[in-house]
Design a protein around this motif. Structure first.
Motif, PDB file in Angstrom:
ATOM      1  N   VAL A  21      41.780 146.508  22.765  1.00 44.83           N
ATOM      2  CA  VAL A  21      40.428 146.184  23.228  1.00 44.83           C
ATOM      3  C   VAL A  21      39.416 147.141  22.588  1.00 44.83           C
ATOM      4  N   LEU A  24      38.982 146.352  18.767  1.00 44.10           N
ATOM      5  CA  LEU A  24      38.198 145.148  18.476  1.00 44.10           C
ATOM      6  C   LEU A  24      36.748 145.286  18.941  1.00 44.10           C
ATOM      7  N   PHE A  25      36.536 145.981  20.072  1.00 44.46           N
ATOM      8  CA  PHE A  25      35.174 146.202  20.588  1.00 44.46           C
ATOM      9  C   PHE A  25      34.346 146.958  19.535  1.00 44.46           C
ATOM     10  N   GLU A  28      34.058 144.628  16.082  1.00 39.57           N
ATOM     11  CA  GLU A  28      33.134 143.485  16.118  1.00 39.57           C
ATOM     12  C   GLU A  28      31.667 143.956  16.068  1.00 39.57           C
ATOM     13  N   ASP A 133      32.062 137.948  22.717  1.00 35.76           N
ATOM     14  CA  ASP A 133      32.680 139.110  22.070  1.00 35.76           C
ATOM     15  C   ASP A 133      33.860 139.506  22.948  1.00 35.76           C
ATOM     16  N   THR A 134      34.467 140.658  22.664  1.00 36.66           N
ATOM     17  CA  THR A 134      35.661 141.047  23.435  1.00 36.66           C
ATOM     18  C   THR A 134      35.385 141.078  24.937  1.00 36.66           C
ATOM     19  N   THR A 135      34.121 141.361  25.328  1.00 32.62           N
ATOM     20  CA  THR A 135      33.838 141.484  26.766  1.00 32.62           C
ATOM     21  C   THR A 135      33.900 140.128  27.477  1.00 32.62           C
ATOM     22  N   ALA A 137      36.343 138.096  27.192  1.00 38.72           N
ATOM     23  CA  ALA A 137      37.753 137.731  27.334  1.00 38.72           C
ATOM     24  C   ALA A 137      38.259 137.750  28.774  1.00 38.72           C
ATOM     25  N   VAL A 178      41.516 138.486  23.936  1.00 39.60           N
ATOM     26  CA  VAL A 178      40.525 139.454  23.438  1.00 39.60           C
ATOM     27  C   VAL A 178      40.222 139.156  21.967  1.00 39.60           C
ATOM     28  N   PHE A 179      41.268 138.821  21.200  1.00 40.07           N
ATOM     29  CA  PHE A 179      41.090 138.520  19.773  1.00 40.07           C
ATOM     30  C   PHE A 179      40.242 137.267  19.565  1.00 40.07           C
ATOM     31  N   HIS A 181      38.158 135.665  21.468  1.00 42.45           N
ATOM     32  CA  HIS A 181      36.764 135.719  21.933  1.00 42.45           C
ATOM     33  C   HIS A 181      35.928 136.674  21.091  1.00 42.45           C
ATOM     34  N   SER A 182      36.602 137.539  20.319  1.00 44.41           N
ATOM     35  CA  SER A 182      35.869 138.610  19.638  1.00 44.41           C
ATOM     36  C   SER A 182      34.905 138.066  18.592  1.00 44.41           C
TER      37      SER A 182
END
Ligand SMILES: [Zn+2]
Length: 266
Positions: A21, A24-25, A28, A133-135, A137, A178-179, A181-182
């Motif tokens: 997380v 990727l956070f 991105e 974005d990752t958030t 997910a 998470v991936f 949605h990133s």
């Protein structure tokens, strides 16, 4: 062998997910595929905070409700249901089959969340996010988490899925969610190759396109084959400025999002 590896994996599961997380956070924000809508503060912090509240609720609720249901279901054998697994459905092969089976189940469960108005009331909260974005997910209403935990419990009992398989699968689901949605920009060729097998951001962003026909397509979570197999793959190609959200709806503050599924519709 499988037991040793899965034990190791489960011990490190939380750390692996947290690392993924964080990676990727950061990535991105460094190489974004799309620009966040203007007027939402630095790096869209207002949205990130709102989604952060849902993350906190998910992490609070999982050990209290979802995990106990899963553990109980995996240990349960009721009469003729459960404990029917043949010898060959074990080891690594069994784990792969379980992952395939559970991924097929959540494909249909996700589809039901879009098709049945009662389930959509809860799932809509996830879709009202107007950027991804990752958030995004783990932005799920607690009602959806409880309902999906219960239904998944029934599947686990019926298919007699061992706890190891369930925990490995759920770890994979978080990593994959998470991936896809990133907002990470991937080289086009790499993304095309990956999307032949797994759900990539280019596939899942179309599921969040604020056009109902696209929202009601691309339901897969891990593997991209189910949407092709069951004719739910959208023909829309993702583009950078694609509007995200629910057609004709706007995102809401956390309190109103939590109450929204219970509102009366005249
Ligand atoms: Zn959906």
């Amino acid at each position: 062998m499988l037991d040793v590896v899965s034990q190791e994996l489960l011990t490190w599961r939380g750390a692996v997910i947290a690392g993924w997380v964080a990676l990727l956070f950061a990535a991105e924000r460094w190489v974004p595929a799309a620009l966040a809508p203007a007027g939402d503060g630095w790096l869209g912090w207002r949205r990130v905070l709102r989604n952060g509240v849902f993350w906190a609720m998910t992490f609070g609720l999982s050990p209290l409700v979802v995990l106990p249901i899963t553990v109980a279901a995996a240990g349960l054998t009721i009469g003729p249901v459960g404990d029917w697994r043949p010898e060959w459905w074990g080891g690594w092969w069994g784990l792969a089959l379980d992952i395939l089976l559970l991924d097929l189940f959540i494909y249909w469960w996700h589809r039901a969340n879009h098709a049945l108005p009662l389930l959509w009331r809860f799932h809509e909260v996830h879709h009202l996010d107007q950027f991804l974005d990752t958030t995004s997910a783990l932005r799920f209403h607690f009602g959806e988490l409880v309902l999906s935990g219960l239904v998944r419990g029934l599947v686990i009992i019926a298919a007699d899925v061992p706890l190891t398989s369930v925990l490995v699968f759920e770890g994979l689901v978080v990593v994959a969610t998470v991936f896809h949605h990133s907002n990470l920009r991937l080289p086009a060729r790499l993304e095309r190759m990956l999307s032949a097998v797994i759900i990539t951001p280019s596939i899942h962003w179309v599921h969040h396109h604020a056009i109902r026909a696209d929202t009601d397509s691309n339901y897969g979570t891990l593997l991209s084959c189910w949407d092709r197999l069951f004719a739910s793959k959208s023909r829309t190609r993702r583009w950078a400025a694609m509007p995200i959200g629910v057609e004709r709806e706007r995102d809401l503050p956390v309190g109103r999002l939590l109450l929204r599924p219970f509102r009366r519709i005249r």
